[in-house]
Design a protein around this motif. Sequence first.
Motif, mmCIF file in Angstrom:
data_model
loop_
_atom_site.group_PDB
_atom_site.id
_atom_site.type_symbol
_atom_site.label_atom_id
_atom_site.label_comp_id
_atom_site.label_asym_id
_atom_site.label_seq_id
_atom_site.Cartn_x
_atom_site.Cartn_y
_atom_site.Cartn_z
ATOM 1 N N GLY A 22 2.310 -0.647 4.761
ATOM 2 C CA GLY A 22 1.394 0.490 4.745
ATOM 3 C C GLY A 22 0.387 0.430 5.872
ATOM 4 N N ILE A 23 -0.128 -0.777 6.138
ATOM 5 C CA ILE A 23 -1.077 -0.950 7.250
ATOM 6 C C ILE A 23 -0.428 -0.559 8.572
ATOM 7 C CG2 ILE A 23 -2.306 -2.699 8.612
ATOM 8 C CD1 ILE A 23 -2.895 -4.143 5.969
ATOM 9 N N LYS A 24 0.798 -1.035 8.779
ATOM 10 C CA LYS A 24 1.497 -0.686 10.023
ATOM 11 C C LYS A 24 1.786 0.807 10.098
ATOM 12 C CE LYS A 24 4.876 -3.712 9.718
ATOM 13 N NZ LYS A 24 6.097 -4.481 10.109
ATOM 14 N N ALA A 25 2.191 1.399 8.970
ATOM 15 C CA ALA A 25 2.478 2.844 8.967
ATOM 16 C C ALA A 25 1.240 3.642 9.346
ATOM 17 C CB ALA A 25 2.981 3.268 7.584
ATOM 18 N N LEU A 26 0.063 3.162 8.922
ATOM 19 C CA LEU A 26 -1.183 3.857 9.248
ATOM 20 C C LEU A 26 -1.589 3.628 10.701
ATOM 21 C CD1 LEU A 26 -3.788 5.410 8.364
ATOM 22 C CD2 LEU A 26 -4.760 3.148 7.843
ATOM 23 N N LEU A 27 -1.688 2.365 11.112
ATOM 24 C CA LEU A 27 -2.256 2.058 12.424
ATOM 25 C C LEU A 27 -1.340 2.438 13.574
ATOM 26 C CD1 LEU A 27 -3.988 -1.401 11.788
ATOM 27 C CD2 LEU A 27 -4.884 0.914 11.479
ATOM 28 N N LEU A 28 -0.031 2.333 13.349
ATOM 29 C CA LEU A 28 0.893 2.624 14.437
ATOM 30 C C LEU A 28 1.067 4.120 14.688
ATOM 31 C CD1 LEU A 28 3.616 -0.145 13.912
ATOM 32 C CD2 LEU A 28 1.625 -0.138 15.439
#
Length: 366
Positions: A22-28
Motif C-alpha cells: 500500500g505504501i508503494k502504491a501510494l508513493l510511487l
Amino acid sequence: MRVLSVNEAGGSNLGDHAIYQGIKALLLQKDCISVTQLQLSLLPSSGRVTSPKCGSIYSLAKSHRVLHFIFLHLRLLVYNFRRSNVVFKEVGSCDFVLFGGGSLIINNKCVFPVNLFIISMICKLKAKKYGIAGVSARRIDSRIARFLIRRFMCGAEFVYVRDHSSIELCSNQYGISAKFMPDFALLVPPHNGARNSKHLAINIMGLQSHGFFSDTGKFDQYIESMIKFIEASVDYKVTIFTTGEDSDYGAAKYIFDYFGNKHGSDLRLVIPSDLDKLLDVYRDNRFIFGTRLHSAILGLGNGNEVICFDWDDKVSGFFKSLSVGDALVSEDDEFFNSLQHAVSINRHDVREFDELLVKLTEGSYA
C-alpha cells in the motif's frame, strides 16, 4: 527523492506485506519518489533470522525477573549492533525515513521501543528527517518503553495514526498531537473477480502471547464460535484462511479437520504463502469474516462485504474511525446472522492519504 520505509514487511505476517504494498502504491504515484524497505525487528540480510540465539541462558534468565529484564535488553542491543552497518547505510542513502504502518507504538518486551529509538537516533546522526504514518498505539506501563517511544515520536516531522483511539492515547500518554490516517493496506490494488454471493471466507487466528488470544478459555470459546458459524453456513461455499502467521495454522487446521468430509467440496482450507495468494481469497469470495485486523482491512480495500471479530481496541478503533463500527461482532454474537451487517467502503473516499504525498513532495527533505 528516495524514501526508506521502516516496517515489518520481511516477516511471515502477510498483513505487513500488504502495508508495504500500500505504501508503494501510494508513493510511487509520484515519479520523483522511489521506495526501499528496512525491517524493524529482523536482520535485513537474514530472512526470518531474529536476534541472537539464547538457549539455556535464556531459560535461566527467564526464571529471574531482574536477570530476564537485563538479558532481554542486552540481546536487543547486540541485535542492533549486529545490523548497525546496514541501518547506517540505508538511512544515509535515503532522503526521508517513513515509519509505518501497523501496531508499532507498543511494548513487545521493548523490541519495538528500543529499535524505533535507535533507528531514530541514527536518523539524527545522519541528519535525515523522519515521519510516522498509519500506525496504532497501545497504552504502555513500562517507564523505559514510554521514554523511548516519546523520544522517538517527538523527533518526527509528523505523526499519523490509523484510529482515533490512538490519537487520544498519543495525546494523553506522550503529549503528541497526532492526526488520523488509515492503514496503508487499504491501498493494495484490488483483485477483481466474480465474488459469488454464496461464497464466504473466514479468517482464523491462533493462540498468541498477549491479549484476548493468550487466554486459553477465551480462545476455546472463539474456536467453538467459529465451528458454530460454519455449521450455520450450510448454504455457502466456505473458505477457512490465515494471513500467513505460523501461529494461526494449527487453529485453522483443527477447525477444518473437525468437519472432515461433512461439507465436502463446499469447505476448503487456504494457507497462503504470499500476498498474491492471500488476495486470491478476496477475489473469490463476496463475504469476509475477519479476525486478524488486516484480514478485514484487505477485504475493505478490495470491495468485499466485511464483518470482523471485535477482540481488541485496535480492531474496534480502526472500524469506528472509518464509521463502520456496525460491522464489528463479539464472541456472544450469532456470527452468521451478523452477515446482514457486513460493510464495504469506497477506498477512494479516504482522502487522508493525499496529505502524506503533499508533505513528502513539498517538504524540504530531498
